[in-house]
Design an enzyme around this catalytic site. Structure first.
Site, mmCIF file in Angstrom:
data_model
loop_
_atom_site.group_PDB
_atom_site.id
_atom_site.type_symbol
_atom_site.label_atom_id
_atom_site.label_comp_id
_atom_site.label_asym_id
_atom_site.label_seq_id
_atom_site.Cartn_x
_atom_site.Cartn_y
_atom_site.Cartn_z
ATOM 1 N N LEU A 69 1.220 -1.350 0.162
ATOM 2 C CA LEU A 69 -0.312 0.214 -0.104
ATOM 3 C C LEU A 69 1.225 1.244 0.008
ATOM 4 O O LEU A 69 0.543 2.389 0.196
ATOM 5 C CB LEU A 69 -1.623 -0.346 0.866
ATOM 6 C CG LEU A 69 -2.010 -1.399 0.889
ATOM 7 C CD1 LEU A 69 -2.975 -1.274 2.531
ATOM 8 C CD2 LEU A 69 -2.655 -0.987 0.009
ATOM 9 N N ASN A 100 7.337 -3.055 3.658
ATOM 10 C CA ASN A 100 8.566 -2.594 3.191
ATOM 11 C C ASN A 100 7.922 -1.269 2.676
ATOM 12 O O ASN A 100 8.400 -0.978 1.613
ATOM 13 C CB ASN A 100 8.521 -3.441 1.660
ATOM 14 C CG ASN A 100 7.916 -3.640 0.997
ATOM 15 O OD1 ASN A 100 6.878 -3.482 1.149
ATOM 16 N ND2 ASN A 100 8.577 -4.125 -0.538
ATOM 17 N N HIS A 238 4.212 -15.132 -3.152
ATOM 18 C CA HIS A 238 4.369 -15.627 -5.024
ATOM 19 C C HIS A 238 5.101 -16.635 -5.540
ATOM 20 O O HIS A 238 5.941 -16.234 -5.653
ATOM 21 C CB HIS A 238 4.749 -14.178 -5.302
ATOM 22 C CG HIS A 238 5.538 -13.207 -4.763
ATOM 23 N ND1 HIS A 238 7.022 -14.537 -3.726
ATOM 24 C CD2 HIS A 238 5.880 -12.150 -4.130
ATOM 25 C CE1 HIS A 238 7.783 -13.462 -3.592
ATOM 26 N NE2 HIS A 238 7.821 -12.268 -4.010
ATOM 27 N N ASP A 325 0.291 -9.822 -4.180
ATOM 28 C CA ASP A 325 1.360 -9.014 -4.798
ATOM 29 C C ASP A 325 1.112 -7.800 -5.681
ATOM 30 O O ASP A 325 2.163 -6.954 -6.456
ATOM 31 C CB ASP A 325 2.419 -10.104 -5.356
ATOM 32 C CG ASP A 325 4.311 -9.365 -5.036
ATOM 33 O OD1 ASP A 325 4.134 -8.355 -4.382
ATOM 34 O OD2 ASP A 325 4.659 -9.943 -5.865
HETATM 35 ZN ZN LIG Z 1 7.811 -10.399 -2.883
#
Ligand SMILES: [Zn+2]
Length: 447
Positions: A69, A100, A238, A325
């Site tokens: 986000l 992150n 992922h 993702d």
């Molecule tokens: Zn990643």
């Protein structure tokens, strides 16, 4: 609004309860009151909101375990409010926000900030993920107990791996004792170093440096061994490579606590997309530009054999969840040479439609697909969402499965439009989204 809403006469699919049939879903006081055969009576109609869902799908709100986000720190790309709005438009009622950001969500202060911004925004439930290590630098562990107390539902350094196996082992031990899952971004940085796309014939043809699938598989294998050693719950983010699927399948068979997710771009596209070739299951003839940086992400798009293995794993349950993702980037990050472009694509507003194309392609039945988008991901992290069970939070979506629409990034609610699916005509559109009984999205006629 705490009144009643009837979602009447749609095809209701609730995988948590093995339900697939024409029903009426009753939402009241923020929870699912009941799912029943009878249509609302005249007196019920008079006293409540009734949505006629004949010919439509009524599904649990979708749960997306892997969303960036960008707030705090990169609000030009996305904010918690714009991301939550995009989620609602895509039928996603619960998102797990990756840590992150700038600064990294490695303390209670940042986690609480994310939660309060999300409350302010409404629209979607946003659950923070906390970092495994301070600053996600892979060295000193973050305070996992503090992160859990602040509301984090998973630990991850996503965007980066924890390269030091001893640090990872220690993290898994703490997480096990705190009963938190650990999500890994599986990448051996030494093997992937300098690579811009999947290593293979397409990279050779295009003259681009490759990342071997082994850069992912080696780390998946390492972390499965560490999960086995510690008894912790490992969640593989992922998954893109067939070798990772084989490793997860084998680990699960010997009792390792592992769950996994895959993205719509990895089950829809292959590395041929970097060359501008059409997708194996996309609209026929739909081709892009060679060296399209919107086809650049980590892990990279893989081969057709890898893609098929991901689809099989979604069908048979080795992969529990579809997660986007969702990774917003601005034009400056993407309108550069391929090797210098940022990794990542947005996904919240195209996830459901791309997923439905797997059903259209005959890869898996619709109820199974719905499970991978709702109850499957909820179960991965032990969340009480993704179901229409009586008493559960009233998160529900109404979907027209046949409605065709063309992906136009400038119309996204997301602040960013970095998608390889621009111009694609997809089927399946979310008409209404409810979170805890509140209408948070309604498709406008012209959309
Ligand atoms: Zn990643």
């Amino acid at each position: 609004m705490s009144g009643r809403t009837f979602l009447a006469g749609g095809r209701v699919i609730d995988p948590a309860n093995g339900l697939d049939g024409v029903r009426t879903v009753v939402l009241e006081d923020g929870v699912v009151r009941e799912v029943r055969a009878a249509a609302p009576s005249a007196s019920e109609r008079a006293a409540a909101e009734v949505v006629d869902c004949k010919g439509l799908l009524v599904l649990p709100g979708l749960v997306d375990l892997h969303v960036h986000l960008r707030e705090p720190g990169e609000e030009g790309k996305e904010t918690i409010a714009s991301g939550a709005r995009a989620a609602a438009a895509g039928g996603v009622t619960t998102v797990v926000a990756m840590p992150n950001t700038r600064p990294v969500c490695d303390s209670a202060g940042i986690a609480r900030f994310v939660l309060s911004k999300a409350r302010e925004a409404g629209r979607a439930r946003v659950l923070p993920a906390g970092a495994i290590t301070r600053g996600s630098l892979g060295e000193a562990l973050a305070d996992h107990a503090e992160l859990k107390d602040a509301g984090c539902v998973v630990l991850t350094d996503d965007g980066r791996p924890v390269m030091n196996a001893a640090v990872m082992r220690r993290a898994l031990e703490y997480a096990r004792d705190l009963e938190l899952p650990v999500m890994v971004h599986a990448e051996d940085l030494h093997l992937s170093c300098g690579g811009a796309m999947n290593e293979g014939p397409v990279a050779t043809r295009l003259g681009l440096p490759g990342v071997p699938a082994a850069a992912e598989v080696a780390m998946v294998e390492r972390d499965l061994l560490l999960a086995e050693l510690t008894g912790a719950h490992l969640h593989i983010g992922h998954v893109s490579a067939a070798g990772s699927v084989r490793a997860i399948r084998a680990a699960r068979a010997r009792g390792v606590r592992v769950t996994a997710e895959a993205t719509p771009h990895h089950f829809t596209l292959t590395d041929e997309a970097v060359a501008g070739s059409p997708s194996p299951i996309g609209p026929s003839g739909q081709a892009g530009e060679p060296y399209d940086t919107h086809a650049k992400m980590y892990p990279p798009l893989r081969s057709e054999a890898d893609r098929q293995e991901i689809v099989r794993a979604l069908a048979d349950g080795v992969i529990d969840a579809i997660a986007t993702d969702h990774a917003p980037h601005g034009p400056l990050d993407k309108e550069v040479e391929f090797v210098h472009a940022a990794n990542g694509v947005v996904g919240l507003e195209t996830s459901l439609s791309l997923s439905l194309s797997l059903v259209r392609a005959g890869a898996l039945p619709l109820p199974r697909l719905v499970e991978r988008l709702s109850w499957g991901p909820a179960r991965c992290f032990g969340l009480p969402y993704g179901t229409l069970s009586p008493g559960a939070p009233a998160d529900a979506i109404v979907v027209d499965p046949e409605r065709a629409w063309t992906v136009e990034p400038r119309r996204f609610y997301s602040r960013s439009g970095n998608t390889p699916f621009a111009g694609w005509t997809l089927h399946g559109r979310v008409l209404r989204t409810f979170v805890e009984g509140k209408l948070v999205h309604e498709l406008k006629e012209e959309e």
